[in-house]
Write a protein that holds these residues in place. Structure first.
Motif, PDB file in Angstrom:
ATOM      1  N   SER A  52      39.613  94.173   2.751  1.00 46.04           N
ATOM      2  CA  SER A  52      40.191  94.813   3.935  1.00 46.04           C
ATOM      3  C   SER A  52      40.800  96.179   3.581  1.00 46.04           C
ATOM      4  O   SER A  52      40.771  97.101   4.395  1.00 46.04           O
ATOM      5  CB  SER A  52      41.193  93.898   4.631  1.00 46.04           C
TER       6      SER A  52
ATOM      7  N   ASP B 236      39.427  99.233   5.771  1.00 44.13           N
ATOM      8  CA  ASP B 236      40.378 100.074   6.527  1.00 44.13           C
ATOM      9  C   ASP B 236      40.257 101.542   6.114  1.00 44.13           C
ATOM     10  O   ASP B 236      40.216 102.431   6.962  1.00 44.13           O
ATOM     11  CB  ASP B 236      41.819  99.582   6.326  1.00 44.13           C
TER      12      ASP B 236
ATOM     13  N   ALA C 210      43.266 103.811  18.161  1.00 44.21           N
ATOM     14  CA  ALA C 210      42.654 102.642  18.809  1.00 44.21           C
ATOM     15  C   ALA C 210      42.277 101.590  17.762  1.00 44.21           C
ATOM     16  O   ALA C 210      42.463 100.383  17.978  1.00 44.21           O
ATOM     17  CB  ALA C 210      41.418 103.074  19.601  1.00 44.21           C
ATOM     18  N   TYR C 211      41.785 102.044  16.620  1.00 41.72           N
ATOM     19  CA  TYR C 211      41.453 101.120  15.532  1.00 41.72           C
ATOM     20  C   TYR C 211      42.715 100.397  15.033  1.00 41.72           C
ATOM     21  O   TYR C 211      42.712  99.179  14.817  1.00 41.72           O
ATOM     22  CB  TYR C 211      40.802 101.890  14.390  1.00 41.72           C
TER      23      TYR C 211
ATOM     24  N   VAL D 185      45.479  99.829  16.677  1.00 39.28           N
ATOM     25  CA  VAL D 185      45.905  98.864  17.702  1.00 39.28           C
ATOM     26  C   VAL D 185      45.138  97.558  17.523  1.00 39.28           C
ATOM     27  O   VAL D 185      45.724  96.466  17.515  1.00 39.28           O
ATOM     28  CB  VAL D 185      45.673  99.439  19.126  1.00 39.28           C
ATOM     29  N   GLN D 186      43.835  97.682  17.318  1.00 37.93           N
ATOM     30  CA  GLN D 186      42.998  96.493  17.144  1.00 37.93           C
ATOM     31  C   GLN D 186      43.388  95.728  15.872  1.00 37.93           C
ATOM     32  O   GLN D 186      43.486  94.500  15.871  1.00 37.93           O
ATOM     33  CB  GLN D 186      41.546  96.962  17.092  1.00 37.93           C
ATOM     34  N   ARG D 187      43.684  96.447  14.795  1.00 33.43           N
ATOM     35  CA  ARG D 187      44.089  95.788  13.539  1.00 33.43           C
ATOM     36  C   ARG D 187      45.445  95.102  13.704  1.00 33.43           C
ATOM     37  O   ARG D 187      45.658  94.010  13.194  1.00 33.43           O
ATOM     38  CB  ARG D 187      44.140  96.813  12.391  1.00 33.43           C
TER      39      ARG D 187
ATOM     40  N   GLN E 285      46.595  93.888  16.448  1.00 27.88           N
ATOM     41  CA  GLN E 285      46.325  92.688  17.255  1.00 27.88           C
ATOM     42  C   GLN E 285      45.763  91.565  16.388  1.00 27.88           C
ATOM     43  O   GLN E 285      46.213  90.424  16.464  1.00 27.88           O
ATOM     44  CB  GLN E 285      45.342  93.010  18.380  1.00 27.88           C
ATOM     45  N   GLU E 286      44.791  91.907  15.544  1.00 30.68           N
ATOM     46  CA  GLU E 286      44.203  90.900  14.635  1.00 30.68           C
ATOM     47  C   GLU E 286      45.264  90.281  13.746  1.00 30.68           C
ATOM     48  O   GLU E 286      45.195  89.105  13.411  1.00 30.68           O
ATOM     49  CB  GLU E 286      43.188  91.586  13.705  1.00 30.68           C
TER      50      GLU E 286
ATOM     51  N   ASP F 283      48.223  89.803  14.543  1.00 28.01           N
ATOM     52  CA  ASP F 283      49.178  89.094  15.380  1.00 28.01           C
ATOM     53  C   ASP F 283      50.552  89.768  15.398  1.00 28.01           C
ATOM     54  O   ASP F 283      51.589  89.108  15.434  1.00 28.01           O
ATOM     55  CB  ASP F 283      49.293  87.636  14.891  1.00 28.01           C
TER      56      ASP F 283
ATOM     57  N   TYR G  48      51.128  99.244  21.981  1.00 29.12           N
ATOM     58  CA  TYR G  48      51.419  99.571  20.583  1.00 29.12           C
ATOM     59  C   TYR G  48      51.669 101.071  20.371  1.00 29.12           C
ATOM     60  O   TYR G  48      52.116 101.483  19.306  1.00 29.12           O
ATOM     61  CB  TYR G  48      50.231  99.170  19.689  1.00 29.12           C
TER      62      TYR G  48
END
Ligand SMILES: [Zn+2]
Length: 386
Positions: A4, A8, A32-33, A35-37, A39-40, A42, A51
């Protein structure tokens, strides 16, 4: 975990993001990336819009002016985006862990690249490395360490003058009084000969012993000052203990060649483990005491001129060691070379970075003076014109 870190960095330092300059589409895509990370992983959103925490500012029209934040955006303002994620362990203390994700885009005036064509500055070390390490720490701390809350912040606007962190501290989305301390990572991807620099070690009395007791592999270069060239400075100036991690300067700094294949991913993993152990240890200590470090007012001298050198921030001897020289600047014209150690500038002794910057701040464009340096152990005098 190594996978990871690599993915990243690969995403953030891809040409598609066009160097992640603040206010550009590339910066937005990076946000945006992240934000997604988050979220993943948690993490709870802790921006002002999910975010994201946006900030508007008017860019500088000359280097001696400060940037002004503005309420509303207009044609003459730029919008930056901090990205914030939170682990709420219902503690009354929060540790802030940050890294800037913006970089230089296609170069601009902060670039040290002297090629003819404009080129994307991917900023793999500066600072996709720090962001990847921050995400790595988030996944480790997610599972353990419940004595504190954790706020993870990917800052924008760093390259334009620590803007994202400055804005955040003035417009914090959690109570500043409940922040315990701040950890910053900026350029942590080039671990070489195990040398790891840590800034801010004087900002809490507990730091030095803790840093030493968990160190097995690193040659630590500790600097006490809480003021330095990255986002931890904004938190230190709000009276918070800070630690800033840095693996050192290199010839690809602020150039298109600062790219993914040059990073030491095993080194990043070992720094992550080290920081994780430090946080875990400090977790039993409640709110850490803050201490001001010396000479603050003098530590941020205003420059009207530069020598055109890249200082070696990992150099721990007397003087300022030159790690590189830029084409077309005073140092190269005066015959200064990589490896030279500046020991005197215009009659002022240079013992470290601070005294170098202080000596430099006395000059303006056009001034002539003498530099004394050591080269392979011999003293050399050079005449320089700014
Ligand atoms: Zn940076």
């Amino acid at each position: 975990m190594l996978a990871s870190l690599k993915s990243d960095v690969a995403f953030l330092a891809d040409d598609k993001l066009e160097g992640r300059q603040t206010g550009t589409e590339g910066e937005k895509a990076a946000a945006a990336y992240l934000v997604q990370r988050f979220q993943e992983l948690d993490l709870e959103p802790k921006g002002t819009d999910g975010y994201i925490q946006m900030f508007n500012f008017k860019p500088k029209t000359n280097p001696h002016e400060d940037v002004k934040f503005t309420e509303v955006s207009s044609d003459s303002t730029i919008v930056g985006r901090n990205v914030l994620g939170f682990i709420d362990n219902k503690s009354d203390q929060t540790i802030v862990i940050g890294a800037h994700y913006d970089h230089l885009g296609y170069g601009g005036e902060d670039s040290l690249f002297r090629g003819d064509e404009k080129a994307i500055h991917n900023g793999a070390d500066d600072n996709a490395s720090g962001v990847a390490l921050m995400l790595n720490l988030a996944s480790k701390l997610r599972a353990t360490n419940v004595n504190n809350n954790y706020l993870f912040i990917a800052f924008s606007g760093e390259e334009m003058g620590l803007l994202g962190s400055n804005y955040f501290v003035k417009n914090a989305t959690i109570d500043v009084a409940k922040m315990n301390y701040m950890i910053n990572m900026d350029m942590v991807g080039r671990l070489k000969d195990s040398a790891l620099a840590i800034y801010g070690t004087g900002t809490s009395p507990i730091f030095k012993q803790t840093l030493k007791s968990h160190n097995n592999d690193f040659k630590l270069v500790m600097k006490e000052s809480g003021v330095g060239p990255s986002d931890h400075t904004s938190f230190y100036l709000a009276d918070l203990p800070v630690l800033h991690f840095f693996t050192g300067q290199h010839n690809d700094y602020h150039k298109p060649s600062d790219d993914t294949e040059t990073l030491n991913y095993e080194g990043m993993e070992s720094i992550s483990t080290y920081i994780f152990n430090i946080i875990s240890d400090l977790n039993d200590n409640g709110k850490l005491a803050f201490r001001k470090t010396k000479n603050e007012s003098e530590e941020n001298p205003r420059f009207k001129v530069g020598l055109g050198v890249i200082p070696d921030y990992m150099y721990d001897g007397k003087g300022m060691r030159v790690d590189g020289v830029s084409e077309g600047k005073p140092a190269i014209a005066a015959g200064i070379k990589k490896g030279d150690i500046v020991i005197e500038l215009g009659g002022n002794k240079v013992t470290d970075m601070m005294s170098y910057m202080k000596a430099l701040s006395a000059f303006k464009k056009g001034d002539k003076t003498t530099v004394i340096l050591t080269r392979s152990g011999k003293e050399v005098k050079a005449e320089i014109q700014f």
